[in-house]
Design an enzyme around this catalytic site. Sequence first.
Site, PDB file in Angstrom:
ATOM      1  N   HIS A 128     -12.004 -47.949 -16.434  1.00 60.66           N
ATOM      2  CA  HIS A 128     -10.634 -48.083 -16.912  1.00 60.66           C
ATOM      3  C   HIS A 128      -9.611 -48.110 -15.781  1.00 60.66           C
ATOM      4  O   HIS A 128      -9.762 -47.442 -14.764  1.00 60.66           O
ATOM      5  CB  HIS A 128     -10.299 -46.943 -17.873  1.00 60.66           C
ATOM      6  CG  HIS A 128     -10.417 -45.569 -17.254  1.00 60.66           C
ATOM      7  ND1 HIS A 128      -9.402 -44.974 -16.546  1.00 60.66           N
ATOM      8  CD2 HIS A 128     -11.451 -44.695 -17.239  1.00 60.66           C
ATOM      9  CE1 HIS A 128      -9.777 -43.785 -16.133  1.00 60.66           C
ATOM     10  NE2 HIS A 128     -11.028 -43.591 -16.538  1.00 60.66           N
ATOM     11  N   ASP A 129      -8.604 -48.930 -15.957  1.00 59.23           N
ATOM     12  CA  ASP A 129      -7.431 -48.984 -15.081  1.00 59.23           C
ATOM     13  C   ASP A 129      -7.727 -49.505 -13.673  1.00 59.23           C
ATOM     14  O   ASP A 129      -6.894 -49.352 -12.780  1.00 59.23           O
ATOM     15  CB  ASP A 129      -6.755 -47.609 -14.987  1.00 59.23           C
ATOM     16  CG  ASP A 129      -6.276 -47.101 -16.327  1.00 59.23           C
ATOM     17  OD1 ASP A 129      -5.355 -47.712 -16.898  1.00 59.23           O
ATOM     18  OD2 ASP A 129      -6.819 -46.097 -16.833  1.00 59.23           O
TER      19      ASP A 129
ATOM     20  N   GLY B  94     -12.642 -44.866 -12.482  1.00 59.93           N
ATOM     21  CA  GLY B  94     -11.342 -45.251 -12.996  1.00 59.93           C
ATOM     22  C   GLY B  94     -10.278 -45.354 -11.914  1.00 59.93           C
ATOM     23  O   GLY B  94     -10.319 -44.663 -10.899  1.00 59.93           O
TER      24      GLY B  94
END
Length: 276
Positions: free
Chosen positions: A123-124, A141
């Site tokens: 994520h991200d 992440g």
Amino acid sequence: MSDSFIHPAAVVEAGAVVGAGVRVGPFCHVGPDAVLGDGVELVSHVSVIGVTSVGAGTKVYPHAVLGGPPQDMKHKGGRTTLTIGSNCTIREYVTMHTGTDGGRGATVVGNNGFFLVAAHVAHDCIVGNNVTLTNQATLGGHCEVGDHVIIGGLTAVHQNVRIGRRAFLGGGSAVVGDVIPFAMAVGNRARLRGFNLIGMRRAGMARAQVLAMREAYRRIFDPARTVAQNLESVAVDFAATPEVMEIVDFMTKRGKRHMCVPPYADAGDAGDGSDG
């Protein structure tokens, strides 16, 4: 969906956007918020879920899952996204997750990426163009990966780490600190092993540029003074060498992780990836 083909055994939910010339093979699942650009091919058993956009010409192999929710306990289920660029190759069992509502809210992967078996983009993350993640390479992440980076198989990159462009991370490494542009990092925990000279030659860098960068590298990591002091002098003496200034800028604008450095008491530039 002009000239597109969707296998009868595939599921493309209402609301999905399918471009021209797309091929969706058997047992694929395309969710209602997915966008498949022109010429995308899902070979078979591919899941494209969440708010996910796959760029034109990208080919995805069996059992890849794109757009799964982030593996972050702080995520509250907000509408976050995954954007994948054009002309990527995404091999079997690759996973890429959407962003978090407490982070960037988006995971972004650039063009011409090459993601081999079971690689993971968390994520991200922001991943540049022409990046290669080999088998089971993993990004935690919020990582930032520059253009033309190569990450070796079974290498794990800690969350929030930045990898400068054209860096090379050797296989089986644990990377817990930022890696400067053009560098080669290997080991657990990873240490710098000089520059990615092969990648620099492939990029057409002149010998004079490479020599200047190697001298700057030695000076930046000279243990006689602090790195901060070394960076100040290098910024003055190498102001006319853009690649060195890129490294200086990268190091002076550090993120949430510390820097990968050469092995203790060794500021040299072996340039061959050896552990000696």
